[in-house]
Design a protein around this motif. Sequence first.
Motif, PDB file in Angstrom:
ATOM      1  N   MET B   5       0.832  -1.212   0.000  1.00 16.49           N
ATOM      2  CA  MET B   5       0.000   0.000   0.000  1.00 16.49           C
ATOM      3  C   MET B   5       0.863   1.257   0.000  1.00 16.49           C
ATOM      4  SD  MET B   5      -3.425  -0.540   2.261  1.00 16.49           S
ATOM      5  CE  MET B   5      -4.087   1.085   1.970  1.00 16.49           C
ATOM      6  N   SER B   6       2.068   1.139   0.576  1.00 15.98           N
ATOM      7  CA  SER B   6       2.923   2.328   0.655  1.00 15.98           C
ATOM      8  C   SER B   6       3.431   2.754  -0.721  1.00 15.98           C
ATOM      9  CB  SER B   6       4.097   2.057   1.592  1.00 15.98           C
ATOM     10  OG  SER B   6       4.840   0.959   1.102  1.00 15.98           O
ATOM     11  N   GLU B   7       3.441   1.814  -1.676  1.00 23.14           N
ATOM     12  CA  GLU B   7       3.870   2.171  -3.031  1.00 23.14           C
ATOM     13  C   GLU B   7       2.702   2.615  -3.904  1.00 23.14           C
ATOM     14  OE1 GLU B   7       5.875  -1.183  -4.675  1.00 23.14           O
ATOM     15  OE2 GLU B   7       7.310  -1.284  -3.019  1.00 23.14           O
ATOM     16  N   MET B   8       1.498   2.444  -3.377  1.00 28.62           N
ATOM     17  CA  MET B   8       0.316   2.753  -4.181  1.00 28.62           C
ATOM     18  C   MET B   8      -0.094   4.207  -4.043  1.00 28.62           C
ATOM     19  SD  MET B   8      -2.080  -0.477  -3.354  1.00 28.62           S
ATOM     20  CE  MET B   8      -1.936  -2.001  -4.254  1.00 28.62           C
ATOM     21  N   HIS B  14     -11.941   5.928  -4.542  1.00 27.23           N
ATOM     22  CA  HIS B  14     -11.568   4.705  -3.821  1.00 27.23           C
ATOM     23  C   HIS B  14     -10.932   3.651  -4.738  1.00 27.23           C
ATOM     24  CE1 HIS B  14     -13.515   6.353  -0.304  1.00 27.23           C
ATOM     25  NE2 HIS B  14     -14.547   6.659  -1.079  1.00 27.23           N
ATOM     26  N   GLU B  15     -10.126   4.154  -5.661  1.00 20.46           N
ATOM     27  CA  GLU B  15      -9.334   3.259  -6.506  1.00 20.46           C
ATOM     28  C   GLU B  15      -7.862   3.406  -6.124  1.00 20.46           C
ATOM     29  OE1 GLU B  15     -10.266   4.335 -10.533  1.00 20.46           O
ATOM     30  OE2 GLU B  15     -12.398   3.913 -10.240  1.00 20.46           O
ATOM     31  N   TRP B  16      -7.118   2.321  -6.367  1.00 22.02           N
ATOM     32  CA  TRP B  16      -5.673   2.414  -6.163  1.00 22.02           C
ATOM     33  C   TRP B  16      -4.951   2.277  -7.512  1.00 22.02           C
ATOM     34  CZ3 TRP B  16      -3.188  -1.865  -8.023  1.00 22.02           C
ATOM     35  CH2 TRP B  16      -3.858  -3.096  -7.970  1.00 22.02           C
ATOM     36  N   LEU B  17      -3.755   2.848  -7.574  1.00 23.20           N
ATOM     37  CA  LEU B  17      -2.916   2.717  -8.765  1.00 23.20           C
ATOM     38  C   LEU B  17      -1.528   2.302  -8.311  1.00 23.20           C
ATOM     39  CD1 LEU B  17      -4.595   5.626  -9.146  1.00 23.20           C
ATOM     40  CD2 LEU B  17      -3.347   5.625 -11.292  1.00 23.20           C
ATOM     41  N   LEU B  18      -0.984   1.390  -9.043  1.00 24.78           N
ATOM     42  CA  LEU B  18       0.417   1.044  -8.816  1.00 24.78           C
ATOM     43  C   LEU B  18       1.142   1.433 -10.098  1.00 24.78           C
ATOM     44  CD1 LEU B  18       2.182  -0.279  -6.638  1.00 24.78           C
ATOM     45  CD2 LEU B  18       1.919  -2.418  -7.878  1.00 24.78           C
ATOM     46  N   ILE B  19       1.907   2.503 -10.001  1.00 27.82           N
ATOM     47  CA  ILE B  19       2.529   3.045 -11.209  1.00 27.82           C
ATOM     48  C   ILE B  19       3.934   2.472 -11.374  1.00 27.82           C
ATOM     49  CG2 ILE B  19       3.275   5.170 -12.394  1.00 27.82           C
ATOM     50  CD1 ILE B  19       1.031   6.599 -10.814  1.00 27.82           C
TER      51      ILE B  19
END
Lengths: 370, 127
Positions: B5-8, B14-19
């Motif tokens: 989660m710390s990288e997201m 309420h969406e997450w992104l992992l770039i």
Amino acid sequence: MTEELKTPLYDLHVELGAKMVPFAGYSMPVQYPLGIKGEHLHCRDQVGLFDVSHMGQLIIRGANVASALEKLIPVDLEALKPNQQTYAVLTNESGGILDDLIICKWDEETFFLVVNAACKEQDIAHLQSHLKDFEFEILEDQALLAMQGLKAAALMQELAPQACELTFMNGCHSEIDGMPVYITRSGYTGEDGFEISVANAQAEKLARLLLSYKQVEAIGLGARDSLRLEAGLCLYGHDMNTETSPIEASLIWSISKTRRAGGEKEAGFLGSARVLNDIAEGVSRKRVGFLVEGRVPVREGAGIFDADGNQVGEVTSGGFGPSINAPVAMGYVPASLAKADTKLIARVRNKDIPITVAKTPFVPQRYFRG
Amino acid sequence: MVNMMSEMKFTKDHEWLLINGSQATVGITEFAQEQLGDVVFVELPEVGSEYDQGDEVAVIESVKAAGEIVAPLAGTVVDVNEELADNPELVNESPLQDGWFVKIQLKDGVDLSELMTEEQYKEFTAD
């Protein structure tokens, strides 16, 4: 905006981690941490406990009350045996449905009614205006708990064995752990089960007692809706309203034979002209169930179309049925398209979803009929 | 792949992104899956579809209601989570990992400044 009412189990719902939502003027649990699907499946396989205290409970008393009530309800109430109850509709003068209810004959001069929460004030006013010479007792001090599911009877055997001798739609006065209760073998899930009327002051004690059994889980309004939908049961205000005749709503079974044409007590209830005409002549539209191809839930308000793309009706209740693991719905279509296996289209987000008219219930009913 | 989660990054939807470079994997948060309830169906976009920020990319149906996934940033869908067709419950069981929805090739020059960090998102959902 008036403040939401609370049932006597409000604090317990919150303690159990329920998500509370406004419903018919009450703050009610829509789901508990188990979730709608888990609650639904648990109720079918084990025992579900429902707080239905928001519903209206009332007693109407007086000499010849059955025949007086028969002017408002198309049922042969005189023919009911003591402690026998029936599902019925309350019709209006034009043959539409004011509400659906459960009416139980306690004795020749006493009937016990359970009506929908959202309709209770209007129902009571309607009944009182037509039954001026009768005594009304509105049971505001009584809560109502429903205990439903495959293992409900086995549990009731431990609590009030007398109630296990009841067959579907019969009731008895009894006691559970010293608490006076009126128990009926009924419910609205399609499962065997009981509804227990208990004093508000003792409702939480009774609920905690029931929940102390490992097979019992609290069930919220969300699963209550999917359970009744799979059972093919109507929701007032959605699947029928003041415009709908009971024949259109496919509730002809709720009208006693004696109250139909040729019966000993033919007609004689509000709106009987339209209702009997609908039986004799047939109706132009009818409530039917739908099975849905694929997994997209087809919900209330979705349009129903024929093969040529003409809109022919609308979905009035729909969602995902956890027990059949597929979407299910009900709605109104022209009588010519109401036969089982008729292929139609529902439109969801501008996509055409094939649906098929299906017999209800979608799951086998497991009522205990003796 | 272990999503931390710390990288997201997170959005108000309420969406997450992992770039990762110019690509972003997109899913919904634990908070969102809880609000949504049991997911029974997910409608995914076609690979190659282009979206502006805020466009509807996917539809989620739960037992309770229908919800949507919107494009958190403008871009082109380069991959979708086919697993969700057969196992939509992955969205509930593993929203931050196995329940991802799409991978998007981000449009050049998209503005990342509106995205929230884990800490900011936690504050956002606490309200």
